[in-house]
Enzyme design. Sequence first.
Site, PDB file in Angstrom:
ATOM      1  N   TYR A  50      23.131   9.517  -8.434  1.00 45.37           N
ATOM      2  CA  TYR A  50      22.528  10.659  -7.741  1.00 45.37           C
ATOM      3  C   TYR A  50      21.155  10.263  -7.232  1.00 45.37           C
ATOM      4  O   TYR A  50      20.353   9.697  -7.984  1.00 45.37           O
ATOM      5  CB  TYR A  50      22.376  11.849  -8.702  1.00 45.37           C
ATOM      6  CG  TYR A  50      23.370  12.935  -8.383  1.00 45.37           C
ATOM      7  CD1 TYR A  50      23.345  13.554  -7.136  1.00 45.37           C
ATOM      8  CD2 TYR A  50      24.329  13.330  -9.303  1.00 45.37           C
ATOM      9  CE1 TYR A  50      24.264  14.538  -6.817  1.00 45.37           C
ATOM     10  CE2 TYR A  50      25.249  14.315  -8.989  1.00 45.37           C
ATOM     11  CZ  TYR A  50      25.222  14.917  -7.739  1.00 45.37           C
ATOM     12  OH  TYR A  50      26.122  15.873  -7.433  1.00 45.37           O
ATOM     13  N   THR A 225      28.064   9.119  14.286  1.00 42.70           N
ATOM     14  CA  THR A 225      28.819   8.739  13.102  1.00 42.70           C
ATOM     15  C   THR A 225      28.699   7.228  12.939  1.00 42.70           C
ATOM     16  O   THR A 225      28.266   6.525  13.850  1.00 42.70           O
ATOM     17  CB  THR A 225      30.314   9.104  13.253  1.00 42.70           C
ATOM     18  OG1 THR A 225      30.735   8.767  14.571  1.00 42.70           O
ATOM     19  CG2 THR A 225      30.554  10.562  12.999  1.00 42.70           C
ATOM     20  N   LYS A 228      34.020   4.832  14.250  1.00 38.50           N
ATOM     21  CA  LYS A 228      34.375   4.733  15.679  1.00 38.50           C
ATOM     22  C   LYS A 228      33.981   3.345  16.214  1.00 38.50           C
ATOM     23  O   LYS A 228      34.165   2.358  15.514  1.00 38.50           O
ATOM     24  CB  LYS A 228      33.723   5.868  16.473  1.00 38.50           C
ATOM     25  CG  LYS A 228      34.070   7.270  15.912  1.00 38.50           C
ATOM     26  CD  LYS A 228      33.706   8.379  16.854  1.00 38.50           C
ATOM     27  CE  LYS A 228      34.132   9.734  16.340  1.00 38.50           C
ATOM     28  NZ  LYS A 228      33.215  10.385  15.418  1.00 38.50           N
ATOM     29  N   ARG A 234      33.758   5.578   7.531  1.00 38.86           N
ATOM     30  CA  ARG A 234      33.848   7.026   7.743  1.00 38.86           C
ATOM     31  C   ARG A 234      33.070   7.684   6.609  1.00 38.86           C
ATOM     32  O   ARG A 234      32.826   7.098   5.571  1.00 38.86           O
ATOM     33  CB  ARG A 234      35.301   7.493   7.736  1.00 38.86           C
ATOM     34  CG  ARG A 234      36.105   6.870   8.883  1.00 38.86           C
ATOM     35  CD  ARG A 234      37.326   7.703   9.251  1.00 38.86           C
ATOM     36  NE  ARG A 234      36.927   8.990   9.753  1.00 38.86           N
ATOM     37  CZ  ARG A 234      37.371  10.160   9.286  1.00 38.86           C
ATOM     38  NH1 ARG A 234      38.246  10.193   8.327  1.00 38.86           N
ATOM     39  NH2 ARG A 234      36.935  11.277   9.802  1.00 38.86           N
TER      40      ARG A 234
HETATM   41  N1  DSN Z   1      37.184  13.951  15.622  1.00 44.74           N
HETATM   42  C1  DSN Z   1      36.480  12.913  16.324  1.00 44.74           C
HETATM   43  C2  DSN Z   1      37.293  12.334  17.415  1.00 44.74           C
HETATM   44  O1  DSN Z   1      38.423  12.011  17.138  1.00 44.74           O
HETATM   45  O2  DSN Z   1      36.824  12.165  18.518  1.00 44.74           O
HETATM   46  C3  DSN Z   1      35.174  13.349  16.775  1.00 44.74           C
HETATM   47  O3  DSN Z   1      34.425  13.692  15.653  1.00 44.74           O
END
Ligand code: DSN
Length: 412
Positions: A50, A225, A228, A234
């Site tokens: 924590y 994020t 991606k 993630r």
């Molecule tokens: N859900 C994501 C996407 O697939 O583009 C965006 O946060």
Amino acid sequence: MTLKQSDPEIYDLIQLEKKRQADVLELIPSENYVSDDVLKAIGTPLINKYSEGYPGKRYYGGNQVIDEIENLAISRVREVFDLPLDWHVNVQPYSGSPANIEVYMGLLEPGNTVMAMDLSHGGHLTHGSKVNATGKTYNFVHYGVSPKTEKLDYTEILKIADRIKPKLIVSGFTAYPREIDFKKFKEIADKVGAISMADISHIAGLIAGGVHPSPIPFFDVVTTTAHKTLRGPRGGAIIMCKDKYSTAIDKAVFPGMQGGPHENVIAALAVSLKEAKSANFKKYAEQIVKNTKALATHLQDFGFRLISGGSDNHLILMDLTNKNISGKDAEKALENAGIVVNKNMIPFDKRSPFDPSGIRLGTPAITSRGMKEKEMGKIASWITAVITDVKVAPDVAEEIKRFTKNFPAPGL
Ligand code: DSN
């Protein structure tokens, strides 16, 4: 004892998912394969700790090492995105949606007017969708793409901004296949006295790799994020902002929205950011754009209509109306063939979000597997075969299983 011995049910399901990820062509543009090292960092005892608060100011003891990890992640963010000294970084958001909500909480009052892209034109739920907390809390007014070009129309965006005088303008999209002119967005925000915020979640890896213009240093706030195109874990996200917004945003993250940060994810983010500084990552980012362009051209040659006529980035939005198949049915048929895409609304869609007219596909994950322009023609021909006659899906799935063996996915 191994996981296989102690919990064979979960172990076997993990193996099945690993096999699925290995056997398919993963074309969802927001997905990717993280490296072994990112996986190693996330599965560590850091998860036990924590650390509410920020480095040097924690509400729990025993955070000396955690502070070093978080500070290292922050300094790597600064390097990857070339942040000026008067920019601040917060790596604690649990994911992209919390990050966006935290920025709004920090900088807005409930009921304030905000401008963002319509979800059905490529925005995101947290860009003020009516069904999302953001749309219920703030007065979002949406812009969309031009009906003629299906691209952003900056003159029209300025007109709307001038009329509604938003406190904040969001740019950044989940299904927009074209380059974003952040300079124009900033000019619009300045003209109407709005805070400029970019949600670069989809294109962060392209920006880090130098193949898409960055909103830094001239924007006020940038969220992303970690996964991606950036190829981090993630369950993590980054907020970058000019110093003058840092106190409000940090307070909105903790204690406003969150409790203890997930330091195992922050460590994995740090690992992915080190990777993002490498020459190989630059090549990967360049290859994503080359692959998407090649895939787009092949699909057009096969008679598919692409929104805006093509792509400048990592994704393609395809209108299936002329193919007499809905997005939902196409997603299913392609999945049966081992081609994973997602159904997606297209701008001015007459169908519903659950069964829209389009599909969205992209190349980050297959680029991480080492596929290049040559492979894009093959992939386009498989997509065409399945959309033309869904019955061929099982045969295509077998071919794809053999094909993907030549391109081992990182981390599997
Ligand atoms: N859900 C994501 C996407 O697939 O583009 C965006 O946060």
